[in-house]
Design an enzyme around this catalytic site. Sequence first.
Site, PDB file in Angstrom:
ATOM      1  N   ASP A 200       8.496 -13.644 -23.385  1.00  0.00           N
ATOM      2  CA  ASP A 200       7.434 -13.402 -24.467  1.00  0.00           C
ATOM      3  C   ASP A 200       6.561 -13.077 -23.652  1.00  0.00           C
ATOM      4  O   ASP A 200       5.499 -12.197 -23.606  1.00  0.00           O
ATOM      5  CB  ASP A 200       6.752 -14.508 -25.315  1.00  0.00           C
ATOM      6  CG  ASP A 200       5.823 -13.658 -25.716  1.00  0.00           C
ATOM      7  OD1 ASP A 200       5.683 -12.432 -26.565  1.00  0.00           O
ATOM      8  OD2 ASP A 200       4.467 -14.685 -25.536  1.00  0.00           O
ATOM      9  N   HIS A 281      -0.334 -12.348 -31.359  1.00  0.00           N
ATOM     10  CA  HIS A 281      -1.147 -10.353 -30.906  1.00  0.00           C
ATOM     11  C   HIS A 281      -0.504  -9.790 -29.792  1.00  0.00           C
ATOM     12  O   HIS A 281      -1.401  -9.020 -29.770  1.00  0.00           O
ATOM     13  CB  HIS A 281      -2.220 -10.351 -30.997  1.00  0.00           C
ATOM     14  CG  HIS A 281      -3.175 -11.651 -32.139  1.00  0.00           C
ATOM     15  ND1 HIS A 281      -3.575 -10.830 -33.425  1.00  0.00           N
ATOM     16  CD2 HIS A 281      -3.058 -13.021 -33.022  1.00  0.00           C
ATOM     17  CE1 HIS A 281      -3.930 -11.650 -34.658  1.00  0.00           C
ATOM     18  NE2 HIS A 281      -2.841 -12.929 -34.352  1.00  0.00           N
ATOM     19  N   ARG A 282       0.331 -10.547 -29.189  1.00  0.00           N
ATOM     20  CA  ARG A 282      -0.027  -9.723 -27.625  1.00  0.00           C
ATOM     21  C   ARG A 282       0.686  -8.478 -27.613  1.00  0.00           C
ATOM     22  O   ARG A 282       0.888  -7.738 -27.464  1.00  0.00           O
ATOM     23  CB  ARG A 282       1.317 -10.789 -27.040  1.00  0.00           C
ATOM     24  CG  ARG A 282       1.215 -10.657 -25.196  1.00  0.00           C
ATOM     25  CD  ARG A 282       1.489 -11.933 -25.002  1.00  0.00           C
ATOM     26  NE  ARG A 282       0.592 -13.586 -25.077  1.00  0.00           N
ATOM     27  CZ  ARG A 282       1.344 -14.551 -24.524  1.00  0.00           C
ATOM     28  NH1 ARG A 282       2.635 -14.578 -24.489  1.00  0.00           N
ATOM     29  NH2 ARG A 282       0.534 -15.393 -25.226  1.00  0.00           N
ATOM     30  N   VAL A 283       1.793  -8.129 -29.178  1.00  0.00           N
ATOM     31  CA  VAL A 283       2.279  -6.977 -28.992  1.00  0.00           C
ATOM     32  C   VAL A 283       1.166  -6.003 -29.287  1.00  0.00           C
ATOM     33  O   VAL A 283       1.897  -5.055 -29.013  1.00  0.00           O
ATOM     34  CB  VAL A 283       3.355  -7.513 -30.036  1.00  0.00           C
ATOM     35  CG1 VAL A 283       3.999  -5.671 -30.368  1.00  0.00           C
ATOM     36  CG2 VAL A 283       4.351  -8.197 -29.680  1.00  0.00           C
TER      37      VAL A 283
END
Lengths: 343, 649
Positions: A200, A281-283
Site C-alpha cells: 500500500d 482515500h489514498r487511491v
Amino acid sequence: MKRKAVFPFTAIVGQEDMKLSLILNVINPALGGVLIKGEKGTAKSTAVRALAELLPAMESVHNCRFHCDPNGINYLCDDCAAVIKAHKKLPVESIKMRVVELPVSATEDRVVGTLDIEHAIKHGEKKFEPGILAQANRNILYVDEINLLDDHVVDVLLDAAAMGINTVEREGVSYSHPARFVLVGTMNPEEGDIRPQLLDRFGLSVIVKGEHEPDKRVEVIKRRLAYEQDADIFIAGYSEQQNELAGKIMQARQLLNKITVDNKLLESAARLSIGLGVDGHRVDITVIKTAITIAAFHNKKAVDLDDIKEAARLVLPHRMRRRPFEDSGFDWNKVENLLNDNA
Amino acid sequence: MLMQNMYPFTAIVGQKQMKKAMLVALTNPKTGGLLIGGQKGTAKTTLVRSCRKLIYPQQIIDLPLNATEDILFGSIDIEAAVNEGVRRFNAGLLSRVDNNIMYIDEVNLLQRRLLTTVFDVMELGTNKIERDGISYEHKAEFTIVATMNPEENTLPATLLDRFGMYVDVESEMDLSNRVAIINREMAFEKNSGRFCKKYAGKTVELAAKISNARHLVKLVHISDTMIQLAAQMCAKAFCRGHRAEFYLLETARTLAALDNRSYILPGDMDEAAVFVLVHRTNTPSQEDNEAQNESNQTDNNVDEEQASERTGQQPPADNENSDGDNKDGQACSDDGNAKDENENTNKSDNDDGNQQPNMNSPTADDKITDIDKNSFVPHMKVEKKIDRFNRHGTGKRTITKTDLKQGRYVRAEIPKNDITDIAIDATIRAAAPYQKVRRKNSKCALKIKEEDIRQKVREKRIGSTFLFIVDASGSMGAYERMRAVKGAIFYMLQEAYQKRDRVGMIAFRRQQAEVLLPITRSVDLAQKCLQELPTGGKTPLADGLAKALQILSVQAKKDMDMEPIVILVTDGRANAVEKNDADPIGMAMHMAEQIQQRHIASVVIDTEADFIKLGIARDIADVMGALYYNLDGLKKENIIKIVQNISNL
C-alpha cells in the site's frame, strides 16, 4: 575511481509503463514511488539504475547530513532547524538527486542508523550515525527483490515511509530526522509475495513482461551487445535523447504546480474508488496526483479524462483485492465504464 | 524536528467518531488511551499528527518500531560514566513522555514485550529501572494513542483490553466528502503554510475547548445512577474485569466536559459505550447466554438497540472479526442461503463494493457458503518433538546460529557461550563506569575488557507456518458441509493469528488448484479469502498437494527456520487430474507420499459425510504420515494435536 558506466535510460527497448512510472516519480516525488513486478531479465534493475542519470539537480543545505531542503520548512533536521530558529540563513548548494540502494541483506541498524561506535570508543561520547534512510532523504530509495526483505526491516521502512520521518530509539541513541524518499521496489512474484501493508505504500505499480515481438527482441540483443562492446560510444550515441528527456522532466517539474483539475474529474476519481471498493482515500488522491503529473509531462495546462485513465492504470492494479478463482483482480473494463459514465 | 505545518485537525473531513474519541483521550488521561484501527488511507496517522497544535506545550512522542529497551526505559549515562566516572541515570523515552502523549504507529507490529511493559508503566504512573547497575525511579504519566491497520495481524484480546477506547475507521463514502478530501490534500501539498493559516482560527478554538474541558472534567459529577448504568452496560457486553466500568464513566465524564456540562447525561454514556465497550464485548459462553436471557427479561433499563449497536462493531481480535463481520452478510447475499443468525449486517450499507456479484463471477453451479462460526472451536496444539541425537548432528545447529543474527535486536545479555553478535551499546555501558581507572595507559577514551562484553538478544517472529489445502469442489458444497468446514478453518486461523503464526491457503476445484494466499502473517486476508471461496466443480486433489509442495519449497529457501504444517481439508473424492488419462486418486497418493518424504508435519481433516464412506481421505492421511481427524469427531474433541519433529527439518 572512474564512475561505472550505466546503460542509458532512453536506450531501453519497450517497457513503456515502467519507464513512464519512474519518470513520473522523478517529476513528482510526492507520488509515493513505484513497485515493478516482473520476471527475471526484464530490465527492471537496469531501468532504475539508469534513472540516476536523468535525475535533476536540487537545492540542498550545504553540509547537511540529510541534505535538507532549504525551502521545505516542515522537514528540516534538528541542525538545520536550529539555524532557522536563530534567524540565520541556511547555506545552500546544488546537488543531484540520487538513487540509494537498500540491499536485501541490510540489517535494521544500518537502515535506520545507530550509535557511532568509533566515536563512542574514541571520545566516550554518544553520537548518531545516520543509516540508509538518512541517505535516502529526498532521494530515490531502491530495494531490489523487495519481497525478500526481512520482516523487521520492512516494519521500519513502513514506519518511515508513512511519516516521512525516521525516528530512532535504539542502542543508546535517540534521534529523529526527515526521511522522505521515493520508494522504488522491484520483485519477481514467483519468489513470493509482498506484505500488504508495504504494498500500500507504493503509489504506482507496473507489471513488466519480456517483449514478445521478434523485432523488439532482436533490438534488445543488438543494443546490449553494442553497449558491452564499447559502453562509452554507446552512451554517447544516446546523449541527445537523454538530454531531451532530462529537459522534459525539468520542464514538467516547473509546470507541476500550475496544472488545474476540473472538479468533475475529481468526482470521477472519487466515484472510481467507491465503485471499485478500494480501501481508504489514498487511491483517489494518488490518481489525481498522478494525472496531474502526467499532464505536466505532456506539457498540458489542465488534466483531462485520458490522464485520469492513464493514472488509474498505474495506481489501481495493486490496490484491488484479488478474490478466489478469479483470473485477475483488476477489471479494466469496469474502470473504463466508471470513468466514462461520469464524463 | 521542526514540523511547523502539519495537516490541521479541523481540516480533516468527516471521521466524526475518530475525532471525538481523540479529543476525549487528549482531554482526560484517565480514559486509558485510544487505539484507532481501520483500513489504510483513512487519515489515522494524519489525525494523530494534527493534534500537536491542539495540546501545545504538551508533546506527542513517537515510540518507533525499532525501539530497544535501553532507550525506552532509560539506562546508564555513558558520557558521565566515561568522562567523570560516575554512575548517572540517562533518562529514556518513558521519562520524556511524562505528562505528554505517546504515539505508536502500526502498534500491531510492535514487539509485544515492549507494549506490555509500556502499559504496565502507564497504569502504575512510574517507571522503575534496575539495569546496567543503575537503580532509579521516576514519574511517567502519559496517554497512549496508537494506530493500526488490522490487515496484517491485530493485537491479542489481552492487549486490546488495555486500551481505554477503540475506534474503527472506514473511508468516507459520500461523494462530496471524498472530493473535499482530495481538494484539501492538494491544497495542503501546494502550500502548507497558507492552508494551515486558513484553519488557524478553528484550531485555536478547539485547543481552547480542550483546555476548558480539562478543568471542567474534575467537576463533572458521577451519580449513583450512572454508576449503575455503567455496571449494567458492561455486564451486558460480558466485559472481563472491572476496567471497563471505570473507563466508561471517565469517558462519559469527559464527553460531558467537552460539551461544557458538569453533569453526565445518559446520552454521554451511550456515546462512551461505543468507544469503550466495542473492543471488550465478548461472545458469551452457553451458560452466560442463558443468564443473559434471564436478565433480559427482568431488566429493561438498557435499550436493546443500543446493545446490538455495540456488538455490531466487534474489534478485530474478538472472536468475530469486525472486517469479517462486514463481509459475511454480503458475501452470502449472492445466494441468500446459509445466513448466520449472529452475523450483523448493520454496516453493510457502508460496504466497500464487495457486493458486486459479477466480480466473483460464480457460475451456476458455484456457490459461496458462509462461515459457520458457532459450531465448534478446535484448538490446535503443536507439540515439538526434539530428537536429542540429531540436534548435535550435521550442521543443523550452525544454521540456527547464523540465523540468530537476523531478527530484531531487543536487548543485551552476558554471553553464555561463544560471542557471535556483540551488542556494542550494552558493552560500552557495561565498561563505562570503569574507564577512569582503566584509562591510564591508553589513547582511546574507552577500554573494554572481556567481562564487559554483552551479546545481542534478537527476536525473530518464528511461529509455525500453516498451509491450508482446502477442497472446494462441488461435493463439499453439499449438505451445508462447506459451512462447517469454513467454520473449522476460521477457528484455526484465529488461533494462528493469536500465536503469530503464518498462514497460506490453497484451494482446489474444477480442473486446478489455486494459491489463494501465499504464506503470510495476514490472517485477516486469509479470512477474506475463505469467506469468498466458492465451491463447485471437480476435485483435483493431486494438483492441490503439488501446489503445496511447490509453495513450501520456495518458502524454505527464504526462511530456514520455517516449520511448515500442512492441513488438508477434503472428502478425498479426487476425480480430476491435469492429464486426463491418469488416475486421480493414484496421483493424489503419489503427491501425499512426497509430502511424507519431506517430513512435513501434516493433518488431514476428513469431511466425507455421505452415507457410504469411501475412506479415501484416511488412506491419504496414512500415506502422508498425517494425523487424521474426522470433521464430526473434531466437534467432540475440539483439539488438533500436531506433532512436529524439529530435527527432521
